[in-house]
Design a protein around this motif. Structure first.
Motif, PDB file in Angstrom:
ATOM      1  N   ASP A 119      40.665  34.555 -44.188  1.00  0.00           N
ATOM      2  CA  ASP A 119      40.301  35.557 -45.173  1.00  0.00           C
ATOM      3  C   ASP A 119      40.188  36.901 -44.475  1.00  0.00           C
ATOM      4  OD1 ASP A 119      37.053  34.132 -45.120  1.00  0.00           O
ATOM      5  OD2 ASP A 119      37.732  35.903 -44.047  1.00  0.00           O
ATOM      6  N   LYS A 131      34.177  41.109 -52.406  1.00  0.00           N
ATOM      7  CA  LYS A 131      34.989  40.706 -51.250  1.00  0.00           C
ATOM      8  C   LYS A 131      34.112  39.922 -50.249  1.00  0.00           C
ATOM      9  CE  LYS A 131      39.249  41.550 -49.813  1.00  0.00           C
ATOM     10  NZ  LYS A 131      40.333  40.928 -50.568  1.00  0.00           N
ATOM     11  N   LEU A 132      32.944  40.458 -49.957  1.00  0.00           N
ATOM     12  CA  LEU A 132      32.051  39.793 -48.996  1.00  0.00           C
ATOM     13  C   LEU A 132      31.525  38.469 -49.549  1.00  0.00           C
ATOM     14  CD1 LEU A 132      30.024  42.871 -47.687  1.00  0.00           C
ATOM     15  CD2 LEU A 132      31.525  41.424 -46.331  1.00  0.00           C
ATOM     16  N   GLN A 133      31.264  38.434 -50.840  1.00  0.00           N
ATOM     17  CA  GLN A 133      30.771  37.198 -51.440  1.00  0.00           C
ATOM     18  C   GLN A 133      31.826  36.089 -51.391  1.00  0.00           C
ATOM     19  OE1 GLN A 133      27.431  36.939 -51.600  1.00  0.00           O
ATOM     20  NE2 GLN A 133      27.513  36.161 -53.663  1.00  0.00           N
ATOM     21  N   TYR A 155      27.358  43.087 -36.783  1.00  0.00           N
ATOM     22  CA  TYR A 155      27.391  41.813 -37.509  1.00  0.00           C
ATOM     23  C   TYR A 155      28.799  41.219 -37.460  1.00  0.00           C
ATOM     24  CZ  TYR A 155      27.754  38.608 -41.429  1.00  0.00           C
ATOM     25  OH  TYR A 155      28.019  37.510 -42.194  1.00  0.00           O
ATOM     26  N   SER A 194      25.127  35.311 -49.242  1.00  0.00           N
ATOM     27  CA  SER A 194      25.331  35.855 -47.887  1.00  0.00           C
ATOM     28  C   SER A 194      26.024  37.203 -47.930  1.00  0.00           C
ATOM     29  CB  SER A 194      26.177  34.878 -47.071  1.00  0.00           C
ATOM     30  OG  SER A 194      25.407  33.757 -46.730  1.00  0.00           O
ATOM     31  N   GLY A 195      27.052  37.305 -48.784  1.00  0.00           N
ATOM     32  CA  GLY A 195      27.789  38.570 -48.894  1.00  0.00           C
ATOM     33  C   GLY A 195      26.900  39.692 -49.387  1.00  0.00           C
ATOM     34  N   SER A 204      23.938  34.447 -42.096  1.00  0.00           N
ATOM     35  CA  SER A 204      23.887  35.906 -42.266  1.00  0.00           C
ATOM     36  C   SER A 204      22.501  36.508 -42.041  1.00  0.00           C
ATOM     37  CB  SER A 204      24.408  36.294 -43.646  1.00  0.00           C
ATOM     38  OG  SER A 204      25.770  36.020 -43.711  1.00  0.00           O
ATOM     39  N   PRO A 205      21.421  35.906 -42.576  1.00  0.00           N
ATOM     40  CA  PRO A 205      20.109  36.527 -42.339  1.00  0.00           C
ATOM     41  C   PRO A 205      19.806  36.678 -40.856  1.00  0.00           C
ATOM     42  CG  PRO A 205      19.950  34.858 -44.044  1.00  0.00           C
ATOM     43  CD  PRO A 205      21.323  34.740 -43.466  1.00  0.00           C
ATOM     44  N   ARG A 206      20.099  35.609 -40.099  1.00  0.00           N
ATOM     45  CA  ARG A 206      19.812  35.672 -38.668  1.00  0.00           C
ATOM     46  C   ARG A 206      20.748  36.652 -37.965  1.00  0.00           C
ATOM     47  NH1 ARG A 206      16.769  31.963 -35.916  1.00  0.00           N
ATOM     48  NH2 ARG A 206      16.962  30.450 -37.585  1.00  0.00           N
ATOM     49  N   ALA A 207      22.050  36.624 -38.359  1.00  0.00           N
ATOM     50  CA  ALA A 207      23.023  37.514 -37.720  1.00  0.00           C
ATOM     51  C   ALA A 207      22.697  38.985 -38.006  1.00  0.00           C
ATOM     52  CB  ALA A 207      24.427  37.173 -38.210  1.00  0.00           C
ATOM     53  N   LEU A 208      22.283  39.258 -39.244  1.00  0.00           N
ATOM     54  CA  LEU A 208      21.915  40.639 -39.579  1.00  0.00           C
ATOM     55  C   LEU A 208      20.685  41.062 -38.793  1.00  0.00           C
ATOM     56  CD1 LEU A 208      22.366  40.787 -43.450  1.00  0.00           C
ATOM     57  CD2 LEU A 208      23.568  42.187 -41.771  1.00  0.00           C
ATOM     58  N   SER A 247      34.075  35.849 -49.055  1.00  0.00           N
ATOM     59  CA  SER A 247      34.520  35.610 -47.674  1.00  0.00           C
ATOM     60  C   SER A 247      33.940  34.309 -47.116  1.00  0.00           C
ATOM     61  CB  SER A 247      34.086  36.794 -46.799  1.00  0.00           C
ATOM     62  OG  SER A 247      34.161  36.423 -45.445  1.00  0.00           O
ATOM     63  N   ARG A 248      34.797  33.459 -46.646  1.00  0.00           N
ATOM     64  CA  ARG A 248      34.317  32.197 -46.067  1.00  0.00           C
ATOM     65  C   ARG A 248      33.615  32.446 -44.731  1.00  0.00           C
ATOM     66  NH1 ARG A 248      38.123  27.088 -46.308  1.00  0.00           N
ATOM     67  NH2 ARG A 248      36.267  26.299 -45.264  1.00  0.00           N
ATOM     68  N   THR A 249      34.077  33.446 -44.010  1.00  0.00           N
ATOM     69  CA  THR A 249      33.443  33.748 -42.732  1.00  0.00           C
ATOM     70  C   THR A 249      31.984  34.135 -42.941  1.00  0.00           C
ATOM     71  OG1 THR A 249      35.541  34.521 -41.872  1.00  0.00           O
ATOM     72  CG2 THR A 249      33.578  35.218 -40.682  1.00  0.00           C
ATOM     73  N   VAL A 250      31.766  35.001 -43.926  1.00  0.00           N
ATOM     74  CA  VAL A 250      30.400  35.428 -44.222  1.00  0.00           C
ATOM     75  C   VAL A 250      29.599  34.254 -44.764  1.00  0.00           C
ATOM     76  CG1 VAL A 250      29.003  36.917 -45.718  1.00  0.00           C
ATOM     77  CG2 VAL A 250      31.044  37.831 -44.610  1.00  0.00           C
ATOM     78  N   GLU A 251      30.224  33.513 -45.643  1.00  0.00           N
ATOM     79  CA  GLU A 251      29.539  32.381 -46.284  1.00  0.00           C
ATOM     80  C   GLU A 251      29.076  31.348 -45.256  1.00  0.00           C
ATOM     81  OE1 GLU A 251      27.940  29.963 -49.085  1.00  0.00           O
ATOM     82  OE2 GLU A 251      28.640  32.014 -49.409  1.00  0.00           O
ATOM     83  N   GLU A 252      29.926  31.119 -44.276  1.00  0.00           N
ATOM     84  CA  GLU A 252      29.614  30.060 -43.313  1.00  0.00           C
ATOM     85  C   GLU A 252      28.728  30.528 -42.160  1.00  0.00           C
ATOM     86  OE1 GLU A 252      33.443  28.565 -42.264  1.00  0.00           O
ATOM     87  OE2 GLU A 252      33.752  27.658 -44.243  1.00  0.00           O
ATOM     88  N   SER A 253      28.518  31.835 -42.077  1.00  0.00           N
ATOM     89  CA  SER A 253      27.659  32.325 -40.993  1.00  0.00           C
ATOM     90  C   SER A 253      26.199  32.288 -41.440  1.00  0.00           C
ATOM     91  CB  SER A 253      28.036  33.770 -40.635  1.00  0.00           C
ATOM     92  OG  SER A 253      27.658  34.622 -41.687  1.00  0.00           O
TER      93      SER A 253
END
Lengths: 61, 475
Positions: free
Chosen positions: A59, B217-219, A39, A18-19, B229-233, B221-227
């Motif tokens: 975080d 950092k993004l990898q 985003y 995801s990141g 992301s493909p749909r949000a982007l 991130s729990r926020t990013v992980e749990e979202s």
């Protein structure tokens, strides 16, 4: 091409990370930063305004 | 149903396509109905036809009404079959030099850039998608191309970073050889690992703040992980132009990476090997005579160094694998081959490999990536100025080395360097000489026991002797 356009989530045969997907907005230049800001607003902001999280869940994003 | 196709052990991850070897030894790729639809779109595009014509993508034909298709369809999961040109010798990124990995990365990015212009993308980004025809990189995984969803990011970006960008950065910025890292983990170096390897000073180097630090950092991130992301982007307005900007930036970044290596012992060997000019010529003549005695399919040049003897072997061989443990020596050989007018024309593939710490079976069932000998047995092996390094430098018993060669069923051109030679004297300096097996009489006896010695010749110095010996049970 229409069917591809409306096809939703990215389905790879491995975990694209995801990141790693999100970072591609950051490295995509000025237009990408706007996408990144949107985003963050749609994903991180709701969490920030939802109230406090249990310890260990906070975080930087 | 039990598998009837002879699947390639390294091809199993993508359920939409699998490589198998047909009854004639041809390399085929079975495709699912979905992958076949994508293939039929991709093969019509201009970029793909041009990439095929310029040999940047492996030559591929679609089979129809053939036994291979019948076999694949009978298996149940497949709707079509492609047949590829056979790669002369499969190699892996952990055996390539810096320049090879760099050129393979650029090929990958250029193909992605050209594909995107026609709304095609690469669904992955691994360095294992590239193989070599001589010093020419070729993209082999044609099933990686598929139609691009305009709102989606490049799924292969992380793989690209892990198997191309970070290994190159490690070598260029830290002078740390990337091969052991890639061999240690087939998925490559993760963003978090790469960030941990970078110092404060490295943070200011090109590409590190974004592709390494922020990526990690993004990898994490729990926020990013749990979202999602493909749909949000997608809903945030992600577009193809962002991928193109990233690819252009990666190309600039990778082209700008330089490996500034100090000269190594072996990279300077050509100038310091101590051969008198007459001995050097005599050795070349001896090797040429052996090489010209018949045509060879596959030659290994072990400890190839400058590749001078690989070039002689290439005069009468389908392919020469030029192997050396010294990264810089292999890099210099690759650059010299690449500078030739037709880099793919000279049938020499330079590889970094250490005989006492060689490539072995790796990955799923230890068969995903194969040992060197399992990818092609040589019918001639050159071991010139090598044996003293193995026996005295690394303690390999002389008999075991010769038995290893004999088990390969290869003919050999081998040089025995006696203890009187200055190079051996240098090796013995500071260590006890307990190499009682390292004597010319013992060497000759063992060689005659395991091979048929065709001819031998001493060099003028008297401390070195060359042997051409044929395999006992050569096929």
């Amino acid at each position: 091409m229409e069917s591809i356009t409306v096809m939703s989530p990215l389905l790879a045969y491995f975990d694209p990370g995801s990141g790693s997907l999100v970072l591609q907005a950051v490295v995509g230049g000025a237009a990408g930063l706007v996408v990144f800001a949107k985003y963050l607003w749609t994903t991180a902001a709701p969490r920030l305004f939802r109230g406090s999280k249990p310890p260990g869940e906070i975080d930087s994003f | 149903m039990a598998a009837t196709l002879n699947y390639e052990s390294g091809s199993y991850r993508d359920r939409d396509g699998r490589v198998f070897v047909d009854h004639d030894g041809g390399i085929c790729r079975a495709l699912s109905a979905r992958a076949l639809t994508e293939w039929n779109v991709v093969r019509q595009t201009r970029f793909f036809r041009e990439a095929l014509a310029s040999q940047r993508v492996v030559s591929t034909e679609t089979l129809s009404d053939s036994p291979q298709v019948a076999d694949a369809v009978r298996e149940g999961d497949w709707a079509g079959v492609l047949r590829h040109e056979v790669v002369p010798f499969v190699s892996y990124p952990f055996e390539w030099s810096f320049g090879m990995l760099q050129d393979a990365a650029i090929l990958h990015l250029e193909l992605l850039e050209q594909a995107l212009a026609e709304d095609i993308t690469l669904k992955d980004g691994t360095a294992y998608n590239v193989q070599w025809f001589g010093a020419r990189p070729v993209f082999i995984d044609v099933a990686s191309f598929e139609r691009h969803n305009p709102r989606q990011a490049w799924a292969g970006y992380r793989q690209f970073c892990q198997t191309f960008l970070y290994p190159l950065m490690l070598q260029a910025y830290k002078n740390i050889p990337f091969q052991p890292w890639l061999r240690g983990c087939l998925d490559g170096i993760t963003p978090q690992e790469c960030r941990n390897l970078m110092s404060f000073r490295d943070f200011f180097r090109r590409g590190v703040p974004s592709h390494v630090w922020l990526h990690a950092k993004l990898q994490a991130s729990r926020t990013v992980e749990e979202s999602d992301s493909p749909r949000a982007l997608s809903s945030s307005g992600f577009s193809k132009s962002l991928i193109l900007a990233n690819v252009a930036g990666l190309k600039r970044l990778i082209r700008g990476l330089r490996w500034k290596s100090a000269p190594s012992v072996w990279s300077e060997y050509g100038a310091t090997n101590g051969y008198a000019p007459a001995d050097g010529q005599k050795k070349e003549d001896f090797v040429r005579r052996a090489v010209q005695s018949r045509h060879w399919k596959l030659v290994w040049d072990l400890g190839c160094n400058t590749g001078a003897y690989s070039r002689i072997a290439a005069e009468n061989a389908d392919l020469v694998i030029a192997v050396d443990a010294d990264h810089l020596a292999v890099e210099r050989l690759y650059q010299s081959l690449k500078a030739a007018p037709a880099p793919g024309a000279m049938p020499i593939l330079p590889l970094v490999n250490n005989l006492v710490d060689p490539s072995v079976g790796l990955g799923w069932r230890g068969a995903e990536r194969k040992a060197l000998a399992d990818r092609g047995r040589p019918d001639l092996t050159l071991c010139l100025a090598l044996i003293h390094h193995l026996v005295i430098g690394h303690g390999v018993p002389l008999r075991e080395f010769l038995e290893w060669l004999a088990a390969l069923r290869t003919s050999v051109v081998i040089e025995f360097v006696s203890k009187a030679d200055p190079m051996v004297q240098r090796l013995l300096r500071g260590r006890r000489d307990n190499y009682a097996d390292y004597e010319p009489e013992i060497f000759e006896r063992l060689l005659s026991e395991l091979f048929d010695v065709v001819h031998t010749e001493s060099l003028a110095s008297g401390a070195r002797r060359l042997y051409f010996a044929k395999a006992r049970c050569a096929s």
